[in-house]
Enzyme design. Structure first.
Site, PDB file in Angstrom:
ATOM      1  N   SER A   1      -3.909  -1.743  11.321  1.00  0.00           N
ATOM      2  CA  SER A   1      -5.394  -2.090  11.614  1.00  0.00           C
ATOM      3  C   SER A   1      -5.900  -0.712  11.680  1.00  0.00           C
ATOM      4  CB  SER A   1      -5.313  -2.343  13.140  1.00  0.00           C
ATOM      5  OG  SER A   1      -6.759  -2.642  13.539  1.00  0.00           O
TER       6      SER A   1
ATOM      7  N   SER B   1       1.818   3.273  -2.702  1.00  0.00           N
ATOM      8  CA  SER B   1       1.661   4.148  -3.754  1.00  0.00           C
ATOM      9  C   SER B   1       0.707   5.566  -3.377  1.00  0.00           C
ATOM     10  CB  SER B   1       0.735   3.347  -4.795  1.00  0.00           C
ATOM     11  OG  SER B   1      -0.673   3.493  -4.496  1.00  0.00           O
ATOM     12  N   SER B   2       0.307   5.395  -2.177  1.00  0.00           N
ATOM     13  CA  SER B   2      -0.318   6.780  -1.553  1.00  0.00           C
ATOM     14  C   SER B   2      -0.421   6.562  -0.044  1.00  0.00           C
ATOM     15  CB  SER B   2      -1.754   6.931  -2.219  1.00  0.00           C
ATOM     16  OG  SER B   2      -2.633   5.987  -1.650  1.00  0.00           O
ATOM     17  N   GLY B   3      -0.741   7.738   0.435  1.00  0.00           N
ATOM     18  CA  GLY B   3      -1.269   7.738   1.868  1.00  0.00           C
ATOM     19  C   GLY B   3      -0.016   7.354   2.900  1.00  0.00           C
TER      20      GLY B   3
ATOM     21  N   GLY C   1       0.757  -1.153   0.104  1.00  0.00           N
ATOM     22  CA  GLY C   1       0.057   0.044   0.053  1.00  0.00           C
ATOM     23  C   GLY C   1       0.838   1.048   0.083  1.00  0.00           C
TER      24      GLY C   1
ATOM     25  N   ASP D   1      -0.563  -6.998  -6.327  1.00  0.00           N
ATOM     26  CA  ASP D   1      -2.116  -6.951  -5.789  1.00  0.00           C
ATOM     27  C   ASP D   1      -1.924  -8.070  -4.746  1.00  0.00           C
ATOM     28  OD1 ASP D   1      -4.785  -7.524  -5.312  1.00  0.00           O
ATOM     29  OD2 ASP D   1      -5.243  -7.117  -7.285  1.00  0.00           O
TER      30      ASP D   1
ATOM     31  N   TYR E   1     -15.836  -3.323   6.858  1.00  0.00           N
ATOM     32  CA  TYR E   1     -14.544  -2.672   7.088  1.00  0.00           C
ATOM     33  C   TYR E   1     -14.088  -2.973   8.712  1.00  0.00           C
ATOM     34  CZ  TYR E   1     -10.718   0.593   7.763  1.00  0.00           C
ATOM     35  OH  TYR E   1      -9.552   1.103   8.227  1.00  0.00           O
TER      36      TYR E   1
ATOM     37  N   ALA F   1     -15.409  -5.209  10.619  1.00  0.00           N
ATOM     38  CA  ALA F   1     -15.228  -6.786  10.759  1.00  0.00           C
ATOM     39  C   ALA F   1     -13.898  -6.999  10.378  1.00  0.00           C
ATOM     40  CB  ALA F   1     -16.427  -7.395  10.177  1.00  0.00           C
ATOM     41  N   SER F   2     -13.233  -6.574   9.028  1.00  0.00           N
ATOM     42  CA  SER F   2     -12.066  -6.961   8.674  1.00  0.00           C
ATOM     43  C   SER F   2     -11.110  -6.402   9.732  1.00  0.00           C
ATOM     44  CB  SER F   2     -11.833  -6.429   7.441  1.00  0.00           C
ATOM     45  OG  SER F   2     -11.603  -5.082   7.429  1.00  0.00           O
ATOM     46  N   LYS F   3     -11.313  -5.201  10.302  1.00  0.00           N
ATOM     47  CA  LYS F   3     -10.289  -4.383  11.192  1.00  0.00           C
ATOM     48  C   LYS F   3     -10.230  -5.404  12.635  1.00  0.00           C
ATOM     49  CE  LYS F   3      -8.062  -1.813   8.118  1.00  0.00           C
ATOM     50  NZ  LYS F   3      -6.669  -2.394   7.726  1.00  0.00           N
TER      51      LYS F   3
HETATM   52  P1  NAP Z   1      -4.875   5.045   0.674  1.00  0.00           P
HETATM   53  O1  NAP Z   1      -4.176   6.395   0.638  1.00  0.00           O
HETATM   54  O2  NAP Z   1      -6.173   4.848  -0.143  1.00  0.00           O
HETATM   55  O3  NAP Z   1      -3.690   3.965   0.517  1.00  0.00           O
HETATM   56  C1  NAP Z   1      -4.174   2.618   0.415  1.00  0.00           C
HETATM   57  C2  NAP Z   1      -2.943   1.770  -0.297  1.00  0.00           C
HETATM   58  O4  NAP Z   1      -3.488   0.415  -0.264  1.00  0.00           O
HETATM   59  C3  NAP Z   1      -2.602   2.342  -1.752  1.00  0.00           C
HETATM   60  O5  NAP Z   1      -1.485   2.354  -1.798  1.00  0.00           O
HETATM   61  C4  NAP Z   1      -3.291   1.150  -2.481  1.00  0.00           C
HETATM   62  O6  NAP Z   1      -2.575   1.148  -3.525  1.00  0.00           O
HETATM   63  C5  NAP Z   1      -3.087   0.007  -1.701  1.00  0.00           C
HETATM   64  N1  NAP Z   1      -4.008  -1.146  -1.985  1.00  0.00           N
HETATM   65  C6  NAP Z   1      -5.370  -0.928  -1.903  1.00  0.00           C
HETATM   66  N2  NAP Z   1      -5.812  -2.232  -2.452  1.00  0.00           N
HETATM   67  C7  NAP Z   1      -4.946  -2.929  -2.787  1.00  0.00           C
HETATM   68  C8  NAP Z   1      -4.547  -4.461  -3.202  1.00  0.00           C
HETATM   69  N3  NAP Z   1      -5.491  -4.969  -3.674  1.00  0.00           N
HETATM   70  N4  NAP Z   1      -3.191  -4.618  -3.568  1.00  0.00           N
HETATM   71  C9  NAP Z   1      -2.201  -4.005  -3.210  1.00  0.00           C
HETATM   72  N5  NAP Z   1      -2.298  -2.670  -2.577  1.00  0.00           N
HETATM   73  C10 NAP Z   1      -3.660  -2.254  -2.370  1.00  0.00           C
HETATM   74  O7  NAP Z   1      -5.111   4.975   2.125  1.00  0.00           O
HETATM   75  P2  NAP Z   1      -4.263   4.964   3.599  1.00  0.00           P
HETATM   76  O8  NAP Z   1      -5.248   5.771   4.625  1.00  0.00           O
HETATM   77  O9  NAP Z   1      -3.111   5.372   3.362  1.00  0.00           O
HETATM   78  O10 NAP Z   1      -4.648   3.465   4.249  1.00  0.00           O
HETATM   79  C11 NAP Z   1      -3.564   2.682   4.404  1.00  0.00           C
HETATM   80  C12 NAP Z   1      -4.067   1.816   5.604  1.00  0.00           C
HETATM   81  O11 NAP Z   1      -4.573   2.195   6.713  1.00  0.00           O
HETATM   82  C13 NAP Z   1      -5.206   0.871   5.265  1.00  0.00           C
HETATM   83  O12 NAP Z   1      -5.057  -0.302   5.553  1.00  0.00           O
HETATM   84  C14 NAP Z   1      -6.432   1.670   5.784  1.00  0.00           C
HETATM   85  O13 NAP Z   1      -7.401   0.603   6.300  1.00  0.00           O
HETATM   86  C15 NAP Z   1      -5.747   2.065   7.204  1.00  0.00           C
HETATM   87  N6  NAP Z   1      -6.376   3.206   7.778  1.00  0.00           N
HETATM   88  C16 NAP Z   1      -6.741   4.414   7.390  1.00  0.00           C
HETATM   89  C17 NAP Z   1      -7.106   5.149   8.037  1.00  0.00           C
HETATM   90  C18 NAP Z   1      -7.432   6.816   7.458  1.00  0.00           C
HETATM   91  O14 NAP Z   1      -8.247   7.685   7.938  1.00  0.00           O
HETATM   92  N7  NAP Z   1      -6.869   7.010   6.300  1.00  0.00           N
HETATM   93  C19 NAP Z   1      -7.543   5.172   9.400  1.00  0.00           C
HETATM   94  C20 NAP Z   1      -7.321   3.924   9.932  1.00  0.00           C
HETATM   95  C21 NAP Z   1      -6.896   2.855   9.189  1.00  0.00           C
HETATM   96  P3  NAP Z   1      -3.243   0.838  -5.211  1.00  0.00           P
HETATM   97  O15 NAP Z   1      -4.396   1.269  -5.207  1.00  0.00           O
HETATM   98  O16 NAP Z   1      -2.111   1.427  -6.015  1.00  0.00           O
HETATM   99  O17 NAP Z   1      -2.963  -0.879  -5.313  1.00  0.00           O
END
Ligand code: NAP
Length: 272
Positions: free
Chosen positions: A131, A11-13, A9, A53, A145, A147-149
């Protein structure tokens, strides 16, 4: 000494910010995502982009083989890829729900199973799982969501006990509300369940809350979380859990110490 790491993950965030910070700190970083084209600038920092993926077994196998062949080891796996499937339970197909688990739990579990034999052979290793505060609390329309976490929390705790004798630590990160692409992805997927739903009134309130300027401005920057990920991946004695980001501590505190009734009252006041 620099460690060899794979972060998914990226590629962003938060994943992207963490890969950058780890590379700057001198670690050898392999960065996985489906949109590998978005990681070109990471390569300039020495990060190795890996197109993968996490739901595709062959991608996971190729990524681990690539790292072990090139580096002879893998010290840290940061399982961070994930997304939020939101919508009414009545409207979300089980196929979509299963895909949520494929990404947020089973893909991660497959990658973990692939690296564990190498970590055991090395006599050391670390698995860092992203998580969420959502692994401890809940929000409207987030059944799959959460449930998965929640599942990831229990899975990681059990794994920690199993792998401790091999000097492999398992660490959970519980981010709060973080400014990333997470909200856009969630909103985009949620649209699918809106048309014709019996729950549009609640969904309208949910959308209004999510898209309000106050909600956006409350989010924590992902570089703040990146520092927490680096700590979790490199600390000599890591904590079992790291909680960081807007609303995480108060919401988790309210549910834990005041109970579900008070927590639900807070949700009703927030989401209407
Ligand atoms: P994000 O910017 O949407 O980043 C999500 C990353 O996951 C992207 O790089 C995406 O890359 C990758 N991804 C999604 N599906 C994938 C797949 N099937 N295979 C490989 N890579 C995949 O969001 P983020 O907030 O940084 O999320 C990172 C983690 O933090 C997630 O697990 C999310 O549940 C958790 N989280 C986020 C928040 C929040 O408020 N942002 C809060 C709590 C937890 P590609 O699309 O290029 O594959």
């Amino acid at each position: 000494m620099g460690k060899v790491m794979l972060i998914t993950g990226a590629s962003s965030g938060m994943g992207r910010e963490t890969a950058i910070l780890l590379a700057r700190r001198g670690h050898t970083v392999y960065a996985g995502a489906r949109r590998a084209d978005r990681m070109g600038d990471l390569a300039e920092l020495g990060v190795v982009p890996v197109q993968m993926d996490v739901t595709r077994a062959e991608d996971n196998e190729r990524a681990v083989r690539l790292i072990v062949d090139a580096e002879g080891r893998i010290d840290v796996l940061i399982n961070n890829a994930g997304f939020g499937l939101y919508g009414p339970v009545e409207d979300i197909s089980l196929e979509d729900a299963r895909y949520q688990f494929e990404v947020n739990l089973f893909g991660l579990a497959h990658l973990t199973r692939l690296v564990l034999p190498h970590m055991r052979a090395q006599g050391a290793g670390r698995i860092v799982n992203t998580s969420s505060m959502g692994g401890r609390v809940f929000t409207p329309f987030g059944a799959w969501y959460h449930a998965s976490k929640h599942a990831l929390e229990g899975w990681s705790d059990c794994l920690r006990i199993e792998t401790a004798p091999f000097n492999i630590q398992v660490v959970l990160i519980q981010p709060g509300l973080i400014r990333t692409e997470f909200g856009q992805v969630l909103g985009g997927k949620l649209q699918k369940y809106y048309e014709g739903s019996a729950y549009t009134a609640g969904l309208d309130r949910f959308f209004a809350m999510m898209s309000s300027p106050s909600a956006a401005s409350r989010g924590t920057d992902s570089d703040v979380l990146a520092r927490v990920f680096v700590e979790a991946a490199t600390a000599g004695r890591p904590r079992r859990r790291y909680v960081k980001g807007a609303t995480a501590r108060p919401l988790m505190f309210i549910r834990k110490w005041f109970g579900d009734g008070v927590y639900e009252a807070v949700l009703r006041r927030t989401f209407g």
